[in-house]
Design a protein around this motif. Sequence first.
Motif, PDB file in Angstrom:
ATOM      1  N   UNK A   1       2.501  83.839  62.945  1.00 24.18           N
ATOM      2  CA  UNK A   1       2.664  85.105  61.928  1.00 24.18           C
ATOM      3  C   UNK A   1       2.431  84.525  60.270  1.00 24.18           C
ATOM      4  N   UNK A   2       2.388  83.308  60.187  1.00 26.57           N
ATOM      5  CA  UNK A   2       2.367  82.749  58.759  1.00 26.57           C
ATOM      6  C   UNK A   2       1.112  82.350  58.466  1.00 26.57           C
ATOM      7  N   UNK A   3       0.257  81.786  59.352  1.00 21.07           N
ATOM      8  CA  UNK A   3      -1.105  81.125  59.017  1.00 21.07           C
ATOM      9  C   UNK A   3      -1.949  81.227  60.272  1.00 21.07           C
ATOM     10  N   UNK A   4      -3.293  81.171  59.788  1.00 21.84           N
ATOM     11  CA  UNK A   4      -4.346  80.708  60.723  1.00 21.84           C
ATOM     12  C   UNK A   4      -5.053  79.464  60.343  1.00 21.84           C
ATOM     13  N   UNK A   5      -4.952  78.553  61.124  1.00 23.44           N
ATOM     14  CA  UNK A   5      -5.744  77.358  60.951  1.00 23.44           C
ATOM     15  C   UNK A   5      -6.602  77.163  61.835  1.00 23.44           C
ATOM     16  N   UNK A   6      -7.860  76.473  61.214  1.00 23.35           N
ATOM     17  CA  UNK A   6      -9.164  76.577  61.931  1.00 23.35           C
ATOM     18  C   UNK A   6      -9.624  74.973  61.587  1.00 23.35           C
ATOM     19  N   UNK A   7      -9.981  74.223  62.662  1.00 24.37           N
ATOM     20  CA  UNK A   7     -10.235  72.905  62.499  1.00 24.37           C
ATOM     21  C   UNK A   7     -11.797  72.866  63.416  1.00 24.37           C
ATOM     22  N   UNK A   8     -12.556  72.206  62.583  1.00 27.77           N
ATOM     23  CA  UNK A   8     -14.120  71.872  63.147  1.00 27.77           C
ATOM     24  C   UNK A   8     -14.135  70.420  63.172  1.00 27.77           C
TER      25      UNK A   8
ATOM     26  N   UNK B   1     -16.110  60.314  63.737  1.00 29.21           N
ATOM     27  CA  UNK B   1     -16.388  61.682  63.050  1.00 29.21           C
ATOM     28  C   UNK B   1     -14.984  62.155  62.262  1.00 29.21           C
ATOM     29  N   UNK B   2     -15.136  63.312  61.823  1.00 27.22           N
ATOM     30  CA  UNK B   2     -14.243  63.699  61.052  1.00 27.22           C
ATOM     31  C   UNK B   2     -13.653  65.255  61.292  1.00 27.22           C
ATOM     32  N   UNK B   3     -12.513  65.689  60.797  1.00 25.23           N
ATOM     33  CA  UNK B   3     -12.137  67.061  61.007  1.00 25.23           C
ATOM     34  C   UNK B   3     -12.148  67.831  59.795  1.00 25.23           C
ATOM     35  N   UNK B   4     -12.999  68.883  59.590  1.00 24.19           N
ATOM     36  CA  UNK B   4     -12.714  69.783  58.386  1.00 24.19           C
ATOM     37  C   UNK B   4     -11.937  70.871  59.017  1.00 24.19           C
ATOM     38  N   UNK B   5     -10.828  71.518  58.034  1.00 22.79           N
ATOM     39  CA  UNK B   5      -9.745  72.392  58.401  1.00 22.79           C
ATOM     40  C   UNK B   5      -9.678  73.307  57.237  1.00 22.79           C
ATOM     41  N   UNK B   6      -9.166  74.213  57.359  1.00 19.36           N
ATOM     42  CA  UNK B   6      -8.711  75.478  56.679  1.00 19.36           C
ATOM     43  C   UNK B   6      -7.563  76.132  57.156  1.00 19.36           C
ATOM     44  N   UNK B   7      -6.754  76.627  56.178  1.00 23.14           N
ATOM     45  CA  UNK B   7      -5.632  77.416  56.585  1.00 23.14           C
ATOM     46  C   UNK B   7      -5.719  78.456  55.807  1.00 23.14           C
ATOM     47  N   UNK B   8      -5.437  79.711  56.387  1.00 21.73           N
ATOM     48  CA  UNK B   8      -5.303  81.076  55.378  1.00 21.73           C
ATOM     49  C   UNK B   8      -3.782  81.749  56.005  1.00 21.73           C
ATOM     50  N   UNK B   9      -3.284  82.406  54.782  1.00 13.97           N
ATOM     51  CA  UNK B   9      -1.930  83.199  54.972  1.00 13.97           C
ATOM     52  C   UNK B   9      -2.699  84.686  55.092  1.00 13.97           C
ATOM     53  N   UNK B  10      -1.725  85.594  55.777  1.00 18.31           N
ATOM     54  CA  UNK B  10      -2.060  87.129  55.775  1.00 18.31           C
ATOM     55  C   UNK B  10      -2.357  87.671  54.327  1.00 18.31           C
TER      56      UNK B  10
ATOM     57  N   UNK C   1      -9.259  80.143  51.369  1.00 15.72           N
ATOM     58  CA  UNK C   1      -8.288  79.231  52.100  1.00 15.72           C
ATOM     59  C   UNK C   1      -6.838  79.117  51.176  1.00 15.72           C
ATOM     60  N   UNK C   2      -5.722  78.982  51.890  1.00 15.60           N
ATOM     61  CA  UNK C   2      -4.742  78.779  51.003  1.00 15.60           C
ATOM     62  C   UNK C   2      -4.452  77.011  50.660  1.00 15.60           C
ATOM     63  N   UNK C   3      -5.064  76.417  51.721  1.00 17.34           N
ATOM     64  CA  UNK C   3      -5.138  74.975  52.027  1.00 17.34           C
ATOM     65  C   UNK C   3      -6.502  74.633  52.824  1.00 17.34           C
ATOM     66  N   UNK C   4      -7.163  73.571  52.412  1.00 21.19           N
ATOM     67  CA  UNK C   4      -8.412  73.078  53.064  1.00 21.19           C
ATOM     68  C   UNK C   4      -8.547  71.595  52.906  1.00 21.19           C
ATOM     69  N   UNK C   5      -9.258  71.137  53.759  1.00 21.91           N
ATOM     70  CA  UNK C   5      -9.431  69.725  53.505  1.00 21.91           C
ATOM     71  C   UNK C   5     -10.437  68.956  54.706  1.00 21.91           C
ATOM     72  N   UNK C   6     -10.539  67.582  54.575  1.00 18.53           N
ATOM     73  CA  UNK C   6     -11.528  66.847  55.533  1.00 18.53           C
ATOM     74  C   UNK C   6     -10.559  65.455  55.813  1.00 18.53           C
ATOM     75  N   UNK C   7     -10.439  65.175  56.912  1.00 20.03           N
ATOM     76  CA  UNK C   7      -9.905  63.609  57.273  1.00 20.03           C
ATOM     77  C   UNK C   7     -10.891  63.134  58.299  1.00 20.03           C
TER      78      UNK C   7
END
Length: 144
Positions: free
Chosen positions: A85-92, A135-144, A123-129
Amino acid sequence: MSSCNSSPSPSPFPSPSASLSTWLPRSRRSPGEARRLLDKLLTDAPGGERFADAGQLLVSELVTNAVLHGTPMGRRVQLVLDVDRRRLRIEVHDARGERGTVLRAASGEDESGRGLALVKLLSQRWGCCPRDGVGKIVWAEIAP
């Protein structure tokens, strides 16, 4: 979900979530498949439709970048989605850890180079690690 830049501490009353993890080929068709998978996940998740518009753009940009810049021939891209309900997280997840993300300003004549600017804007927040192993993970989170 990965441990890189983890989400805020969990609430004592966690909201129900829906998740999906899949491997996609290094193909021009993969961003479209990622959008279809996100649409299915959001349709099945209560209130998931609130994330549809921004989520479609973000998943498309992140998968496209991984296919074009982060994945050598013969390797695949992992897509991980999680929604509550609070967020969608996408990781690639991709196989090129030595190639980090580069947020750059594209000129009016450039035909590309605006993807990460869109990710930052939406995005509310995003980053790479780094990813465990290769490899790496690029991610993003969004709120409604």
